[in-house]
Design an enzyme around this catalytic site. Structure first.
Site, PDB file in Angstrom:
ATOM      1  N   PHE A   1      -0.155  -6.597   1.068  1.00 15.17           N
ATOM      2  CA  PHE A   1      -1.305  -7.503   1.132  1.00 15.17           C
ATOM      3  C   PHE A   1      -0.883  -8.726   1.935  1.00 15.17           C
ATOM      4  CE2 PHE A   1      -2.752  -4.960  -2.378  1.00 15.17           C
ATOM      5  CZ  PHE A   1      -4.136  -4.995  -2.284  1.00 15.17           C
TER       6      PHE A   1
ATOM      7  N   HIS B   1      -5.188 -11.596  -3.617  1.00 18.07           N
ATOM      8  CA  HIS B   1      -5.178 -10.349  -2.847  1.00 18.07           C
ATOM      9  C   HIS B   1      -6.353 -10.295  -1.872  1.00 18.07           C
ATOM     10  CE1 HIS B   1      -2.565  -9.327  -6.185  1.00 18.07           C
ATOM     11  NE2 HIS B   1      -2.168  -8.238  -5.555  1.00 18.07           N
TER      12      HIS B   1
ATOM     13  N   ASP C   1      -1.598 -11.650   1.611  1.00 18.18           N
ATOM     14  CA  ASP C   1      -1.258 -12.780   0.742  1.00 18.18           C
ATOM     15  C   ASP C   1       0.259 -12.886   0.535  1.00 18.18           C
ATOM     16  OD1 ASP C   1      -4.233 -13.161  -0.805  1.00 18.18           O
ATOM     17  OD2 ASP C   1      -3.741 -11.189  -0.007  1.00 18.18           O
TER      18      ASP C   1
END
Lengths: 375, 338
Positions: free
Chosen positions: B81, B127, B83
């Site tokens: 992800f 996420h 993030d």
């Protein structure tokens, strides 16, 4: 005939891929036999036949499919097989769309002059107002004139076009309210009473029976609806739910003399007649019909589909459920709760809670006698 | 039509087949899982020696990839992800992006860091972000974020094989499931298109065959379909024609197309999915102010400066929608051209 769907197996995915069919189109399967494999981002799903029968595919392998929508139809017997095949074919046909691409302004201008946009269609060209002016042999109005017309005004250019459901006594009240409201334009009524068809209420025509609701909505003959049946709660509720199921938005009809205090929260589809008062921070649900001079005091909480006769008054903090029928001239003490589907007779003064599905009856003590003239 | 995730997957397979020096490194890459979004599916079966699945340590993953690149391989990193790029930020910013400069051009470090960014799936605060703005303007790092209308395979190939510098390759999460729809004969649905000749091309979309636009709408990545939807409504409902400029390279910022469009429209609207403050849009507006010699009006549409809620309705309210683009465009075009 049974539709076969893929159930949503994980919340990460909004759709699945139909990876492969395990049985060909038109094949006969046993109950529980795997008919296809669908894959989400998390898992592969084997879809079983819900019963024995013949399978007709809606989608080809590789298609992106929505959860809980038919991907195939199952005919349990040979009698059902042609219906299932047709259902599958109908579901797989793409929706037809108009081929002419034009702006809203172009469509309006063409309609004004009875010009068919098909005659202007060219591949890969979005038809604009300028194209229509050119086809009409007219000069577009100057930009300055358009700019003046386009100046922001205090009112939106088009308000809601409201279809009134019902054409009886309630409808006359609702239309009277709507005619006061510059943003809401009543366009017509529908009613199942054939004697009303072709008539008009304060100039608003009755187009026909309520069965036309779907087709009129599809034809965009109106933008919003409101139910104008006041006393028959079952009909009032059903009409509201039916229109809502079609995705039709509602308006609130609020008479200009009604007083709504600060913090009032209204749902939609409510009718508030003349001189109605709604106190501060009161919450009203949807589709309530509140007759004139009724006062719903502050900090009340009301559900939906209630109808209230004239001149009823609640006190603070009353809690009213759904589908409650109030007669005329009823008073509630502070904090009284009234359960759903209760029926309250005219003239009642309620000092206690009324449970759901209960009626309050009045035993009138007065007598009616003829007046004997004095000699 | 193929979905974008399938196109990227196919492109990876083609790269692995074409070149023996391409390797993939990241978490959960092995079949049958094939990566969290299936973009790496099938690679570990076909090329078991060249797909390295690792423990959870993004810094180590990028660090190893940097070493492999210095020694002559063409490593591709998959960060599960976007993030989590924060965990690898030191390796990205202070190491792989610096090596070529620090060693005076004697080495190159062509690492490609692929990672999904973006929201609209209810994945919650950590996420769903669009954090690419953190990596804009890092010298030595190219940030690429294609839309579903870019030739995804060609872009990925360009990042892996043609770039001397490390590339952060942003793949929008919502795009994965959308059909891949690059221009065919310079058209995408109702739009005429132009494609710049760069390695990471800029697409320009027009609804009036590139006649003078009423405004220039700059966007990228996952905002592209929403911007095109807004542009279509602006044209059909309001007869306002936006020229939509969609770079696939975010940093360094390509300005040729933006400048050309803006010289006529004099109105610049930037739409991005990330939060507003210090976003890509801020750089676009400021850079064009710097390099143009004509006046123009500008506005930015972006996510609210807030964390992304998990609740879908709240997420929708926080993120920029086509209606926000339309409202901003109407406001921008309400005043006469400067």
């Amino acid at each position: 005939m049974k539709p076969i769907v893929v159930e949503q197996s994980d919340l990460n995915s909004e759709t699945a891929i139909l990876v492969s069919w395990s049985v060909p189109n038109g094949a006969t399967v046993a109950s529980g036999e795997t008919i296809c494999i669908a894959e989400t981002t998390k898992a592969a799903i084997e879809v079983p036949a819900p019963a024995a029968g013949q399978i007709f595919h809606v989608f080809a392998a590789g298609a992106t499919i929505a959860f809980n929508r038919p991907i195939a139809y199952l005919a349990a017997s040979s009698a059902e097989s042609s219906a299932a095949e047709q259902a599958a074919r109908a579901a797989s046909a793409p929706a037809s769309t108009s081929t002419v691409k034009a702006t809203k302004k172009a469509r309006q201008l063409a309609a004004q002059h009875g010009l068919s946009l098909e005659t202007l269609a060219q591949p890969d060209v979005l038809i604009t107002e300028a194209h229509v002016y050119a086809a009409l042999g007219k000069t577009p109005p100057s930009a300055t004139a358009t700019a003046i017309i386009a100046q922001p005004s205090p009112l939106p250019a088009t308000g809601a076009r409201v279809l009134v459901l019902g054409a009886g006594l309630g409808a006359m009240q609702v239309i009277d309210i709507l005619l006061h409201d510059p943003l809401l334009t009543p366009v017509a009524c529908l009613d199942d009473d054939v004697s009303t068809h072709g008539q008009s209420l304060f100039g608003i025509p009755v187009w026909g029976a309520l069965a036309q609701l779907d087709t009129l909505w599809s034809a965009q003959k109106f933008t919003h609806a409101i139910v104008a049946i006041s006393t028959n709660i079952a009909v009032r509720k059903n009409l509201f739910l039916r229109a809502r199921a079609l995705g039709i938005p509602f308006v609130n009809a609020i008479d200009p003399t009604a007083r709504l205090n600060r913090g009032v929260v209204l749902g939609t589809g409510n009718v508030l007649c003349s001189q109605v008062h709604v106190g501060v921070a009161t919450v009203l649900g949807d589709n309530n019909f509140i007759s004139s001079h009724t006062s719903i005091e502050h900090h009340n909480t009301w559900g939906s589909h209630n109808t209230v006769g004239p001149a009823c008054a609640t006190s603070s903090r009353a809690v009213v459920g759904d589908e409650v029928l109030f007669g005329t001239g009823i008073f509630l003490q502070p904090g009284v709760g009234i359960g759903s589907r209760a029926r309250i007779a005219s003239g009642a003064v309620l000092t206690q809670n009324i449970p759901a599905d209960h009626a309050v009856k009045m035993h009138a003590q007065f007598q009616v006698t003829p007046i004997v003239p004095t000699p | 039509m193929e979905r974008c995730a399938q196109v990227l997957n196919r492109a990876l397979h083609a790269l692995f087949t074409e070149r023996a020096d391409v390797v993939l490194i990241g978490e959960d890459l092995l079949d049958p899982y094939g990566g969290a979004f299936k973009v790496s599916a099938g690679l570990s079966t076909k090329f078991p020696d060249r797909v390295l699945t690792t423990p959870i340590s993004e810094a180590a993953i990028v660090g190893i990839a940097g070493g492999l690149a210095l020694r002559g391989l063409r490593p591709i990193v998959e960060i599960m992800f976007g993030d989590f790029t924060t965990l690898a930020a030191d390796q990205i910013i202070n190491h792989v992006a610096k090596f070529r400069g620090i060693y005076n051009g004697q080495v190159s470090c062509p690492v490609v860091i692929r990672t999904p960014m973006g929201a609209r799936r209810g994945y919650g605060p950590t996420h769903s972000q669009s954090l690419e703005k953190i990596f804009l303007g890092i010298p030595g790092l190219t940030v690429v974020a294609p839309s579903r209308h870019h030739e995804l395979g060609a872009l990925l190939r360009g990042a892996v094989l043609e770039s001397h510098d490390p590339v952060l390759f942003i793949e929008n999460k919502a795009m994965y499931a959308q059909p891949h729809e690059p221009p065919i004969a310079d058209r995408v649905a109702e739009f005429s298109t132009r494609t710049s000749a760069d390695c990471f091309p800029t697409l320009t979309f027009s609804l009036n065959n590139f006649a003078a636009p009423d405004l220039t709408l700059a966007t990228y990545g996952g905002m592209t379909p929403l911007a095109l939807q807004a542009a279509l409504e602006l044209a059909t409902e309001h007869e306002l024609f936006a020229e939509i400029i969609v770079p696939s390279q975010l940093s360094p910022l390509p300005t040729t197309e933006l400048q050309a469009s803006l010289s006529t429209s004099r109105r610049l609207l930037v739409a991005e999915e990330g939060t507003l403050t210090a976003g890509w849009g801020a750089e676009v507006v400021a850079r064009l102010m710097d390099i143009t010699d004509f006046p123009f009006a500008s506005a930015r549409v972006a996510a609210a400066d807030s964390i992304i809620p998990t609740s879908r309705p709240l997420e929708e309210a926080m993120l920029p929608q086509p209606a926000d683009i339309i409202a901003a465009a109407l406001k921008l075009t309400a005043s006469p051209r400067r």
